[in-house]
Write a protein that holds these residues in place. Structure first.
Motif, PDB file in Angstrom:
ATOM      1  N   GLY A  67     -22.234 -24.163  -1.995  1.00 59.00           N
ATOM      2  CA  GLY A  67     -21.200 -23.688  -1.086  1.00 59.00           C
ATOM      3  C   GLY A  67     -21.774 -22.957   0.107  1.00 59.00           C
ATOM      4  O   GLY A  67     -22.991 -22.774   0.236  1.00 59.00           O
ATOM      5  N   THR A  68     -20.896 -22.514   0.981  1.00 58.37           N
ATOM      6  CA  THR A  68     -21.319 -21.794   2.179  1.00 58.37           C
ATOM      7  C   THR A  68     -21.919 -20.438   1.835  1.00 58.37           C
ATOM      8  O   THR A  68     -22.634 -19.857   2.646  1.00 58.37           O
ATOM      9  CB  THR A  68     -20.133 -21.604   3.138  1.00 58.37           C
ATOM     10  OG1 THR A  68     -19.064 -20.967   2.433  1.00 58.37           O
ATOM     11  CG2 THR A  68     -19.646 -22.946   3.675  1.00 58.37           C
ATOM     12  N   ASP A  69     -21.658 -19.946   0.613  1.00 54.98           N
ATOM     13  CA  ASP A  69     -22.236 -18.673   0.174  1.00 54.98           C
ATOM     14  C   ASP A  69     -23.663 -18.829  -0.353  1.00 54.98           C
ATOM     15  O   ASP A  69     -24.316 -17.850  -0.705  1.00 54.98           O
ATOM     16  CB  ASP A  69     -21.366 -18.029  -0.905  1.00 54.98           C
ATOM     17  CG  ASP A  69     -21.196 -18.904  -2.143  1.00 54.98           C
ATOM     18  OD1 ASP A  69     -21.715 -20.041  -2.169  1.00 54.98           O
ATOM     19  OD2 ASP A  69     -20.524 -18.447  -3.082  1.00 54.98           O
ATOM     20  N   GLY A  70     -24.158 -20.087  -0.414  1.00 61.57           N
ATOM     21  CA  GLY A  70     -25.511 -20.353  -0.870  1.00 61.57           C
ATOM     22  C   GLY A  70     -25.650 -20.527  -2.365  1.00 61.57           C
ATOM     23  O   GLY A  70     -26.740 -20.798  -2.856  1.00 61.57           O
ATOM     24  N   LYS A  71     -24.572 -20.380  -3.105  1.00 62.60           N
ATOM     25  CA  LYS A  71     -24.622 -20.538  -4.557  1.00 62.60           C
ATOM     26  C   LYS A  71     -24.372 -21.998  -4.929  1.00 62.60           C
ATOM     27  O   LYS A  71     -23.497 -22.653  -4.381  1.00 62.60           O
ATOM     28  CB  LYS A  71     -23.583 -19.648  -5.236  1.00 62.60           C
ATOM     29  CG  LYS A  71     -23.885 -18.179  -5.082  1.00 62.60           C
ATOM     30  CD  LYS A  71     -22.901 -17.349  -5.861  1.00 62.60           C
ATOM     31  CE  LYS A  71     -23.232 -15.870  -5.711  1.00 62.60           C
ATOM     32  NZ  LYS A  71     -22.307 -15.042  -6.463  1.00 62.60           N
ATOM     33  N   THR A  72     -25.153 -22.463  -5.896  1.00 62.98           N
ATOM     34  CA  THR A  72     -25.021 -23.842  -6.367  1.00 62.98           C
ATOM     35  C   THR A  72     -24.349 -23.845  -7.723  1.00 62.98           C
ATOM     36  O   THR A  72     -24.674 -23.054  -8.596  1.00 62.98           O
ATOM     37  CB  THR A  72     -26.405 -24.517  -6.460  1.00 62.98           C
ATOM     38  OG1 THR A  72     -27.009 -24.480  -5.169  1.00 62.98           O
ATOM     39  CG2 THR A  72     -26.281 -25.956  -6.922  1.00 62.98           C
ATOM     40  N   ARG A  73     -23.407 -24.777  -7.865  1.00 63.87           N
ATOM     41  CA  ARG A  73     -22.668 -24.912  -9.117  1.00 63.87           C
ATOM     42  C   ARG A  73     -22.715 -26.364  -9.571  1.00 63.87           C
ATOM     43  O   ARG A  73     -22.717 -27.271  -8.743  1.00 63.87           O
ATOM     44  CB  ARG A  73     -21.212 -24.522  -8.913  1.00 63.87           C
ATOM     45  CG  ARG A  73     -21.019 -23.067  -8.545  1.00 63.87           C
ATOM     46  CD  ARG A  73     -19.610 -22.826  -7.984  1.00 63.87           C
ATOM     47  NE  ARG A  73     -19.433 -21.472  -7.536  1.00 63.87           N
ATOM     48  CZ  ARG A  73     -19.799 -21.010  -6.354  1.00 63.87           C
ATOM     49  NH1 ARG A  73     -20.395 -21.804  -5.496  1.00 63.87           N
ATOM     50  NH2 ARG A  73     -19.598 -19.758  -6.014  1.00 63.87           N
ATOM     51  N   GLU A  74     -22.727 -26.562 -10.875  1.00 61.98           N
ATOM     52  CA  GLU A  74     -22.623 -27.915 -11.407  1.00 61.98           C
ATOM     53  C   GLU A  74     -21.150 -28.186 -11.684  1.00 61.98           C
ATOM     54  O   GLU A  74     -20.477 -27.393 -12.351  1.00 61.98           O
ATOM     55  CB  GLU A  74     -23.436 -28.077 -12.688  1.00 61.98           C
ATOM     56  CG  GLU A  74     -23.400 -29.496 -13.197  1.00 61.98           C
ATOM     57  CD  GLU A  74     -24.309 -29.741 -14.378  1.00 61.98           C
ATOM     58  OE1 GLU A  74     -24.392 -30.915 -14.797  1.00 61.98           O
ATOM     59  OE2 GLU A  74     -24.920 -28.789 -14.886  1.00 61.98           O
TER      60      GLU A  74
END
Length: 63
Positions: free
Chosen positions: A10-17
């Motif tokens: 996301g734009t917050d830099g966090k990656t999610r599966e």
């Protein structure tokens, strides 16, 4: 058919599966990219390969 794994940053830099809808994968990718997110889709073998690489980097760099 190999199982797919979708990782969205996301734009917050966090990656999610996120769960993958095999029948609508193109639409799913398009919607995330249009929302400004970075999308990576891996099959089972690629996920294992990159997971092992990430573990090796963690061990050698201390991150």
């Amino acid at each position: 058919m190999a199982r797919k794994h979708m990782f969205v940053t996301g734009t917050d830099g966090k990656t999610r599966e996120l769960p993958v809808d095999e029948k609508h994968l193109d639409k799913q990718i398009r919607e995330h990219r249009n929302a400004g997110r970075e999308v990576t889709v891996l099959d089972e073998d690629e996920r294992i390969k990159y997971g092992l690489l990430a573990e090796k980097i963690r061990r050698t760099t201390g991150y």
